[in-house]
Design a protein around this motif. Structure first.
Motif, PDB file in Angstrom:
ATOM      1  N   ARG A 134      -8.566  10.218  -4.145  1.00  0.00           N
ATOM      2  CA  ARG A 134      -9.368  10.639  -2.998  1.00  0.00           C
ATOM      3  C   ARG A 134      -9.234  12.143  -2.792  1.00  0.00           C
ATOM      4  NH1 ARG A 134     -10.873   6.228   0.076  1.00  0.00           N
ATOM      5  NH2 ARG A 134      -9.708   4.288  -0.260  1.00  0.00           N
ATOM      6  N   ASP A 185      -1.310  -1.306  -4.034  1.00  0.00           N
ATOM      7  CA  ASP A 185      -2.434  -0.428  -4.311  1.00  0.00           C
ATOM      8  C   ASP A 185      -2.030   0.971  -3.858  1.00  0.00           C
ATOM      9  OD1 ASP A 185      -4.187  -2.384  -5.333  1.00  0.00           O
ATOM     10  OD2 ASP A 185      -4.703  -3.017  -3.295  1.00  0.00           O
ATOM     11  N   SER A 224      -8.384   5.249   9.297  1.00  0.00           N
ATOM     12  CA  SER A 224      -7.264   4.597   9.973  1.00  0.00           C
ATOM     13  C   SER A 224      -6.391   3.803   9.003  1.00  0.00           C
ATOM     14  CB  SER A 224      -7.796   3.663  11.071  1.00  0.00           C
ATOM     15  OG  SER A 224      -8.658   2.680  10.504  1.00  0.00           O
ATOM     16  N   THR A 225      -6.528   4.077   7.716  1.00  0.00           N
ATOM     17  CA  THR A 225      -5.764   3.336   6.717  1.00  0.00           C
ATOM     18  C   THR A 225      -4.266   3.508   6.941  1.00  0.00           C
ATOM     19  OG1 THR A 225      -7.525   3.801   5.125  1.00  0.00           O
ATOM     20  CG2 THR A 225      -5.467   2.909   4.256  1.00  0.00           C
ATOM     21  N   LYS A 226      -3.531   2.403   6.818  1.00  0.00           N
ATOM     22  CA  LYS A 226      -2.086   2.433   6.994  1.00  0.00           C
ATOM     23  C   LYS A 226      -1.387   2.026   5.703  1.00  0.00           C
ATOM     24  CE  LYS A 226      -2.002   1.500  11.991  1.00  0.00           C
ATOM     25  NZ  LYS A 226      -1.340   2.756  12.373  1.00  0.00           N
ATOM     26  N   TYR A 227      -0.162   2.520   5.560  1.00  0.00           N
ATOM     27  CA  TYR A 227       0.582   2.315   4.316  1.00  0.00           C
ATOM     28  C   TYR A 227       2.007   1.857   4.611  1.00  0.00           C
ATOM     29  CZ  TYR A 227      -3.298   5.120   2.568  1.00  0.00           C
ATOM     30  OH  TYR A 227      -4.545   5.576   2.270  1.00  0.00           O
ATOM     31  N   HIS A 277      -0.511   6.671  10.019  1.00  0.00           N
ATOM     32  CA  HIS A 277      -0.881   6.039   8.754  1.00  0.00           C
ATOM     33  C   HIS A 277       0.246   5.205   8.148  1.00  0.00           C
ATOM     34  CE1 HIS A 277      -4.717   8.161   8.580  1.00  0.00           C
ATOM     35  NE2 HIS A 277      -4.063   9.202   9.063  1.00  0.00           N
ATOM     36  N   LEU A 315       0.709   5.662  -0.350  1.00  0.00           N
ATOM     37  CA  LEU A 315      -0.084   6.891  -0.316  1.00  0.00           C
ATOM     38  C   LEU A 315       0.714   8.002  -0.962  1.00  0.00           C
ATOM     39  CD1 LEU A 315      -2.432   8.718   0.635  1.00  0.00           C
ATOM     40  CD2 LEU A 315      -1.231   8.930   2.845  1.00  0.00           C
ATOM     41  N   ARG A 350       0.848  -1.197   0.000  1.00  0.00           N
ATOM     42  CA  ARG A 350       0.000   0.000   0.000  1.00  0.00           C
ATOM     43  C   ARG A 350       0.880   1.242   0.000  1.00  0.00           C
ATOM     44  NH1 ARG A 350      -5.407  -0.599   0.564  1.00  0.00           N
ATOM     45  NH2 ARG A 350      -5.590   1.646   0.816  1.00  0.00           N
ATOM     46  N   ASP A 384      -3.162   4.984  -3.057  1.00  0.00           N
ATOM     47  CA  ASP A 384      -4.143   6.032  -2.820  1.00  0.00           C
ATOM     48  C   ASP A 384      -3.500   7.371  -3.187  1.00  0.00           C
ATOM     49  OD1 ASP A 384      -6.090   4.321  -1.937  1.00  0.00           O
ATOM     50  OD2 ASP A 384      -5.734   4.656   0.191  1.00  0.00           O
ATOM     51  N   LEU A 386      -8.847   9.762   5.264  1.00  0.00           N
ATOM     52  CA  LEU A 386      -8.273   8.428   5.122  1.00  0.00           C
ATOM     53  C   LEU A 386      -8.585   7.493   6.272  1.00  0.00           C
ATOM     54  CD1 LEU A 386      -4.776   9.374   3.657  1.00  0.00           C
ATOM     55  CD2 LEU A 386      -6.847   8.707   2.429  1.00  0.00           C
ATOM     56  N   ASN A 434       2.600   1.675   8.473  1.00  0.00           N
ATOM     57  CA  ASN A 434       2.818   0.388   9.109  1.00  0.00           C
ATOM     58  C   ASN A 434       4.124   0.429   9.899  1.00  0.00           C
ATOM     59  OD1 ASN A 434       0.479  -0.954   8.184  1.00  0.00           O
ATOM     60  ND2 ASN A 434       1.423  -1.247   6.165  1.00  0.00           N
TER      61      ASN A 434
END
Length: 303
Positions: free
Chosen positions: A188, A158, A198-201, A251, A137, A135, A160, A196, A253
């Motif tokens: 977005r 993926d 709690s999405t983490k990248y 955000h 961002l 992931r 964002d 966003l 990991n």
């Protein structure tokens, strides 16, 4: 913006037009910096782009004779560059980063981030295994160019792509579609991390606005042609960078990394954040204008 028949008759080859445009741009004291650094480079980019020729191959075409319509088209572009002072990429709706072409217009800043150069080798200075990145961002995505390049660099990720400007996201959507990445790049509308959750990248990249208010006020017309929102970073240029630093850890990991372009702000940041272990990344065209920080170091700044 019509030219006299004499000009169109006298300037026949690409070499003729390259000399003419270079002379005119120098005579009018145009300002460069949107992918080119000199009047000659700007003239070459504009001419080759307008004629749908490879922008890195000038020599084979120098003696090529142009049709009357092609000459009229170039005459109009040269005068438009002078009269409007808009950067050449806006006039041909194209900008390039390391061999990748992107659509641009006045809704977005002309892409020229040094992060694009680093993505060519998967940000190897801070990313050990590109295939393990799942992931990404891209904050302040603008035209979406860095999001596209990140998707290409990290094939299992993926991405964002975030921007506060709905108009910019329209341009980004076009570029994402041009590369067929709609299934991997999600656009977005958000004020940095606000939307966003709690999405983490594994990786956060950002080329945020970082120009000081005084510098923006003194911009030449070429830079004023770009959205001010994409440049203005507050009195010292670091308003958004501070917000990114304060909230990035939430955000990322555990082994995640933040990479941000900040221009000439190294001294400012090192003075304000003496305990942060900034890793300054150099590129072919820059020295110490981008930093990387691991998630662990950013934990101390969580707001």
């Amino acid at each position: 913006m019509s030219k006299t028949p004499d000009i169109l008759d006298d300037l026949v080859t690409i070499r003729d037009w390259l000399r003419y445009a270079t002379s005119r741009f120098s005579e009018e004291r145009l300002v460069f910096g949107h992918g080119t650094a000199t009047a000659l480079d700007e003239a070459a980019f504009l001419i080759l782009s307008a004629l749908h020729l490879p922008i890195d191959q000038l020599e084979p075409w120098l003696e090529a004779r142009l049709t009357h319509d092609e000459r009229a088209h170039l005459a109009g572009l040269v005068e438009m560059r002078i009269e409007t002072r808009k950067p050449a990429p806006y006039l041909v709706n194209a900008a390039w980063i390391k061999g990748h072409k992107f659509y641009v217009d006045e809704r977005v800043i002309v892409p020229r981030s040094y992060i694009g150069e680093l993505l060519e080798d998967g940000l190897s200075a801070v990313v050990a295994e590109p295939e393990a990145v799942e992931r990404v961002l891209d904050l302040c995505t603008g035209s979406g160019c860095l999001a596209v390049l990140a998707a290409l660099a990290f094939p299992n990720a993926d991405v964002d792509a975030v921007d506060i400007s709905a108009a910019a996201l329209e341009v980004a959507a076009r570029n994402v579609a041009d590369y067929g990445l709609q299934d991997r790049v999600t656009l977005r509308k958000s004020d940095l991390f606000a939307a966003l959750g709690s999405t983490k990248y594994d990786l956060i990249i950002s080329n945020p606005p970082y120009v000081t208010a005084a510098a923006v006020a003194a911009f030449p017309p070429e830079y004023k042609a770009e959205p001010e929102l994409a440049h203005l970073g507050g009195s010292d240029g670091m308003d958004l960078v501070r917000r990114i630093l304060s909230n990035a850890a939430v955000h990322l990991n555990t082994d995640g990394v933040l990479v941000v372009e900040v221009g000439m702000a190294r001294d400012t940041l090192e003075t304000e954040y003496p305990d942060l272990p900034f890793l300054w990344l150099d590129t072919e065209q820059s020295e110490g204008e981008l930093f990387a920080l691991p998630a662990q170091a950013l934990r101390q700044l969580e707001s």
